[in-house]
Design a protein around this motif. Structure first.
Motif, PDB file in Angstrom:
ATOM      1  N   PHE A   1       0.821  -1.211   0.000  1.00  0.00           N
ATOM      2  CA  PHE A   1       0.000   0.000   0.000  1.00  0.00           C
ATOM      3  C   PHE A   1       0.857   1.263   0.000  1.00  0.00           C
ATOM      4  O   PHE A   1       0.557   2.247   0.669  1.00  0.00           O
ATOM      5  CB  PHE A   1      -0.987   0.005   1.175  1.00  0.00           C
ATOM      6  CG  PHE A   1      -2.033  -1.077   1.076  1.00  0.00           C
ATOM      7  CD1 PHE A   1      -2.958  -1.087   0.036  1.00  0.00           C
ATOM      8  CD2 PHE A   1      -2.081  -2.094   2.009  1.00  0.00           C
ATOM      9  CE1 PHE A   1      -3.900  -2.094  -0.066  1.00  0.00           C
ATOM     10  CE2 PHE A   1      -3.027  -3.105   1.914  1.00  0.00           C
ATOM     11  CZ  PHE A   1      -3.937  -3.105   0.874  1.00  0.00           C
ATOM     12  N   THR A   2       1.906   1.221  -0.783  1.00  0.00           N
ATOM     13  CA  THR A   2       2.789   2.371  -0.930  1.00  0.00           C
ATOM     14  C   THR A   2       3.573   2.249  -2.220  1.00  0.00           C
ATOM     15  O   THR A   2       3.768   1.147  -2.731  1.00  0.00           O
ATOM     16  CB  THR A   2       3.758   2.492   0.258  1.00  0.00           C
ATOM     17  OG1 THR A   2       4.583   3.660   0.084  1.00  0.00           O
ATOM     18  CG2 THR A   2       4.668   1.275   0.349  1.00  0.00           C
ATOM     19  N   GLU A   3       4.022   3.374  -2.747  1.00  0.00           N
ATOM     20  CA  GLU A   3       4.938   3.382  -3.887  1.00  0.00           C
ATOM     21  C   GLU A   3       6.344   3.760  -3.454  1.00  0.00           C
ATOM     22  O   GLU A   3       7.240   3.854  -4.288  1.00  0.00           O
ATOM     23  CB  GLU A   3       4.429   4.359  -4.953  1.00  0.00           C
ATOM     24  CG  GLU A   3       3.094   3.975  -5.555  1.00  0.00           C
ATOM     25  CD  GLU A   3       2.631   4.934  -6.638  1.00  0.00           C
ATOM     26  OE1 GLU A   3       3.138   4.826  -7.771  1.00  0.00           O
ATOM     27  OE2 GLU A   3       1.782   5.796  -6.336  1.00  0.00           O
ATOM     28  N   GLN A   4       6.526   3.982  -2.153  1.00  0.00           N
ATOM     29  CA  GLN A   4       7.817   4.405  -1.631  1.00  0.00           C
ATOM     30  C   GLN A   4       8.365   3.377  -0.656  1.00  0.00           C
ATOM     31  O   GLN A   4       7.616   2.814   0.147  1.00  0.00           O
ATOM     32  CB  GLN A   4       7.692   5.756  -0.921  1.00  0.00           C
ATOM     33  CG  GLN A   4       7.206   6.882  -1.800  1.00  0.00           C
ATOM     34  CD  GLN A   4       7.056   8.189  -1.038  1.00  0.00           C
ATOM     35  OE1 GLN A   4       7.186   8.214   0.185  1.00  0.00           O
ATOM     36  NE2 GLN A   4       6.793   9.267  -1.746  1.00  0.00           N
ATOM     37  N   LEU A   5       9.646   3.146  -0.715  1.00  0.00           N
ATOM     38  CA  LEU A   5      10.294   2.264   0.248  1.00  0.00           C
ATOM     39  C   LEU A   5      10.221   2.872   1.643  1.00  0.00           C
ATOM     40  O   LEU A   5      10.234   4.099   1.802  1.00  0.00           O
ATOM     41  CB  LEU A   5      11.754   2.059  -0.159  1.00  0.00           C
ATOM     42  CG  LEU A   5      12.460   0.803   0.371  1.00  0.00           C
ATOM     43  CD1 LEU A   5      11.749  -0.460  -0.079  1.00  0.00           C
ATOM     44  CD2 LEU A   5      13.907   0.795  -0.109  1.00  0.00           C
TER      45      LEU A   5
END
Length: 263
Positions: A11-15
């Motif tokens: 549920f994220t596009e960022q590490l």
């Protein structure tokens, strides 16, 4: 003996955001005891174990560091992303579960992954546990209940960001957890999820709880497509579509690690 393992932020596009889950895929199950030990060693909100039935069908089970869980959205999303990555021509999966039936998973052209969940109904309880009332730092406008958790509904999103419940009181609510939720300015609704009796103090992003949250907020807001935000420290974004009998919960993932367990 070694065993491949993957860790994916869901549920994220960022590490380093969203909810990290470990994924273990095999041809047969480990013993329940060993799966629980692996999940405890990983010490993530969830470890998903999968057994492949055929090219596009898997059985899936979820373990927190404390116990097996009957339904987990973010680890399902993480597991799906691992399978889609290793089988790039595949766009549709079926996960067999013992508690919530078959879950249909689809990969969209933009990389978003959608999961079809059964709706979990919210009901007004006949009685509210004293421990729940003691745990909440301020009274909500409404308290509801699903098979998974107590739902404390507030009328302003700042109450969600500020919420610091008494975790010792929440442990007395087992096996149910607590979700707090409110309408929001930049999203349709925000929430946070606390589960000290079943996994940890606060779950960063909880896909499964949106099987009850999204239908309820859809009725309140008069819309079937909703943008949700789980307002934990890591935070996560969920795209929800409410249908007659199902909720489609979608999100992005970010791969963090591929490695080996030495057993």
């Amino acid at each position: 003996m070694t065993q491949s393992i993957h860790i994916v932020d869901a549920f994220t596009e960022q590490l380093f955001a969203g909810n990290p889950a470990a994924v273990v895929i095999r041809n047969e199950w480990y013993s329940d005891d060993l799966m629980q030990k692996i999940a405890s060693e990983n010490n993530l909100a969830e470890t998903a174990f999968l057994v492949q039935h055929n090219y596009a069908e898997y059985a899936i089970r979820w373990f927190s560091p404390l116990t097996e869980i009957d339904f987990c959205g973010h680890a399902t999303l993480a597991a799906s992303s691992v399978i889609f990555e290793t089988q790039p021509t595949l766009t549709r999966l079926r996960f067999k579960t013992s508690s919530v039936g078959d879950l249909i998973i689809e990969k969209k052209p933009d990389g978003k992954i959608s999961m079809t969940f059964p709706i979990r109904t919210l009901e007004s309880p006949e009685a509210i546990p004293h421990a729940l009332l003691q745990a909440l730092p301020e009274p909500p406008v409404k308290i509801l209940r699903s098979v998974q958790a107590w739902h404390a509904i507030y009328d302003n999103e700042q109450a969600i960001y500020n919420c610091q419940p008494d975790l010792e009181q929440l442990k007395q609510l087992a096996p149910l957890d607590l979700v707090v939720s409110a309408p929001a300015e930049n999203y349709d609704f925000v929430s946070r999820y606390f589960w000290p009796a079943n996994g940890g103090d606060e779950d960063p992003v909880t896909g499964s709880i949106h099987a009850s949250l999204a239908p309820w907020w859809a009725k309140q807001l008069g819309k079937s497509n909703l943008l949700a935000h789980q307002a934990s420290r890591r935070g996560g974004t969920l795209y929800c579509e409410v249908q007659e009998n199902n909720v489609i919960v979608s999100g992005y993932t970010k791969k963090y690690l591929t490695g080996e367990i030495i057993l």
